[in-house]
Design a protein around this motif. Structure first.
Motif, short mmCIF file in Angstrom:
data_model
loop_
_atom_site.label_atom_id
_atom_site.label_comp_id
_atom_site.label_asym_id
_atom_site.label_seq_id
_atom_site.Cartn_x
_atom_site.Cartn_y
_atom_site.Cartn_z
N THR A 1 0.82 -1.22 0.00
CA THR A 1 0.00 0.00 0.00
C THR A 1 0.85 1.26 0.00
N THR A 2 2.11 1.14 0.36
CA THR A 2 3.01 2.29 0.36
C THR A 2 3.82 2.26 -0.94
N VAL A 3 3.86 3.41 -1.61
CA VAL A 3 4.56 3.52 -2.89
C VAL A 3 5.76 4.43 -2.70
N ASN A 4 6.93 3.93 -3.05
CA ASN A 4 8.19 4.69 -3.00
C ASN A 4 8.61 4.99 -4.43
N LEU A 5 8.83 6.25 -4.73
CA LEU A 5 9.26 6.68 -6.06
C LEU A 5 10.61 7.36 -5.96
N VAL A 6 11.46 7.14 -6.95
CA VAL A 6 12.72 7.88 -7.02
C VAL A 6 12.75 8.67 -8.33
N ALA A 7 13.45 9.78 -8.28
CA ALA A 7 13.72 10.57 -9.47
C ALA A 7 15.21 10.42 -9.77
N GLU A 8 15.52 10.27 -11.04
CA GLU A 8 16.92 10.12 -11.45
C GLU A 8 17.28 11.18 -12.48
N ARG A 9 18.53 11.60 -12.42
CA ARG A 9 19.13 12.47 -13.43
C ARG A 9 20.48 11.87 -13.77
N ALA A 10 20.71 11.68 -15.05
CA ALA A 10 21.99 11.13 -15.52
C ALA A 10 22.34 9.85 -14.77
N GLY A 11 21.32 9.02 -14.47
CA GLY A 11 21.55 7.74 -13.82
C GLY A 11 21.74 7.81 -12.32
N GLU A 12 21.63 8.99 -11.73
CA GLU A 12 21.79 9.13 -10.28
C GLU A 12 20.46 9.44 -9.63
N VAL A 13 20.20 8.83 -8.47
CA VAL A 13 18.99 9.12 -7.71
C VAL A 13 19.14 10.52 -7.10
N VAL A 14 18.19 11.41 -7.42
CA VAL A 14 18.27 12.79 -6.94
C VAL A 14 17.05 13.19 -6.11
N GLY A 15 16.06 12.30 -6.01
CA GLY A 15 14.89 12.62 -5.22
C GLY A 15 14.10 11.38 -4.87
N TRP A 16 13.25 11.51 -3.86
CA TRP A 16 12.45 10.39 -3.37
C TRP A 16 11.13 10.91 -2.84
N ALA A 17 10.07 10.21 -3.14
CA ALA A 17 8.75 10.50 -2.58
C ALA A 17 8.12 9.19 -2.15
N CYS A 18 7.27 9.28 -1.16
CA CYS A 18 6.61 8.10 -0.61
C CYS A 18 5.18 8.48 -0.27
N HIS A 19 4.23 7.68 -0.75
CA HIS A 19 2.82 7.95 -0.43
C HIS A 19 2.08 6.64 -0.20
N GLY A 20 0.90 6.77 0.38
CA GLY A 20 0.05 5.61 0.65
C GLY A 20 -1.24 6.08 1.27
N PRO A 21 -1.96 5.18 1.94
CA PRO A 21 -3.22 5.56 2.56
C PRO A 21 -3.00 6.59 3.68
N TYR A 22 -3.96 7.51 3.83
CA TYR A 22 -3.88 8.49 4.91
C TYR A 22 -4.01 7.76 6.24
N ARG A 23 -3.17 8.14 7.18
CA ARG A 23 -3.17 7.53 8.51
C ARG A 23 -3.86 8.47 9.49
N ASP A 24 -4.98 8.06 9.99
CA ASP A 24 -5.70 8.80 11.03
C ASP A 24 -5.44 8.05 12.32
N GLY A 25 -4.35 8.41 12.99
CA GLY A 25 -3.89 7.61 14.13
C GLY A 25 -3.38 6.28 13.59
N GLU A 26 -3.94 5.19 14.07
CA GLU A 26 -3.55 3.86 13.61
C GLU A 26 -4.43 3.36 12.47
N VAL A 27 -5.45 4.14 12.12
CA VAL A 27 -6.40 3.72 11.10
C VAL A 27 -6.01 4.30 9.75
N ARG A 28 -6.00 3.47 8.73
CA ARG A 28 -5.75 3.94 7.36
C ARG A 28 -7.10 4.21 6.72
N THR A 29 -7.19 5.36 6.06
CA THR A 29 -8.46 5.77 5.48
C THR A 29 -8.44 5.58 3.96
N ARG A 30 -9.52 5.98 3.30
CA ARG A 30 -9.62 5.87 1.84
C ARG A 30 -8.91 7.01 1.13
#
Length: 168
Positions: free
Chosen positions: A52-81
């Motif tokens: 459910t968690t998605v990790n994305l990387v951005a590359e430039r000239a073959g090098e990792v230059v950025g990272w983002a991570c997203h998934g379900p919203y966490r309301d405390g311990e509960v994951r929402t829609r």
């Protein structure tokens, strides 16, 4: 993101914290961030994740230059829609060069396609540059605020939200 990217992502995350949060989070905490431990945490989360968690990387000239991570919203311990942007970091020498925008755009597009109606994120209240970045991308503060404790210092975070378009 692949297992081979984890060390690069940990480096970007830690250098990002040290650059973006200087003066906002105690220096003792920033100086104690452990690259090897963070990389191992990324590997463990990637291998043991439930998909459910998605990790994305951005590359430039073959090098990792950025990272983002997203998934379900966490309301405390509960994951929402709804979706949540858990993290987005760009190598400090690549800030302002479109890497963050590309990662954010890809995350919001994927969340829209997955049927999420909103994307939330938390940002340090005093992090003016990050807040401007999100506001330029259509996110607005919704009034929610939570304390984040770091080395005995309370650092407030504010929540931002953006409505997502209809999935294609």
């Amino acid at each position: 993101m692949t297992l081979d990217d984890c060390h690069h992502v940990a480096t970007i995350r830690i250098r990002g914290w040290q650059a973006a949060y200087a003066g906002l989070i105690p220096r003792s905490y920033l100086d104690a961030l452990d690259l090897d431990a963070d990389a191992e945490r990324r590997r463990t989360n990637l291998v043991n994740g439930d998909g459910t968690t998605v990790n994305l990387v951005a590359e430039r000239a073959g090098e990792v230059v950025g990272w983002a991570c997203h998934g379900p919203y966490r309301d405390g311990e509960v994951r929402t829609r709804d979706a949540e942007l858990y993290a987005i970091y760009v190598r400090p020498d690549q800030v302002g060069k479109g890497v963050g925008q590309a990662l954010l755009r890809e995350s919001t597009e994927r969340c829209t396609s997955a049927g999420h109606r909103h994307m939330f994120l938390w940002v340090l209240k005093e992090n003016a540059s990050a807040r401007r970045f999100y506001e330029r991308s259509g996110f607005t503060p919704d009034g929610a605020e939570e304390p984040f404790e770091v080395d005995g210092v309370t650092v407030p975070e504010v929540r931002y939200v953006r409505a997502l378009g209809t999935p294609r």
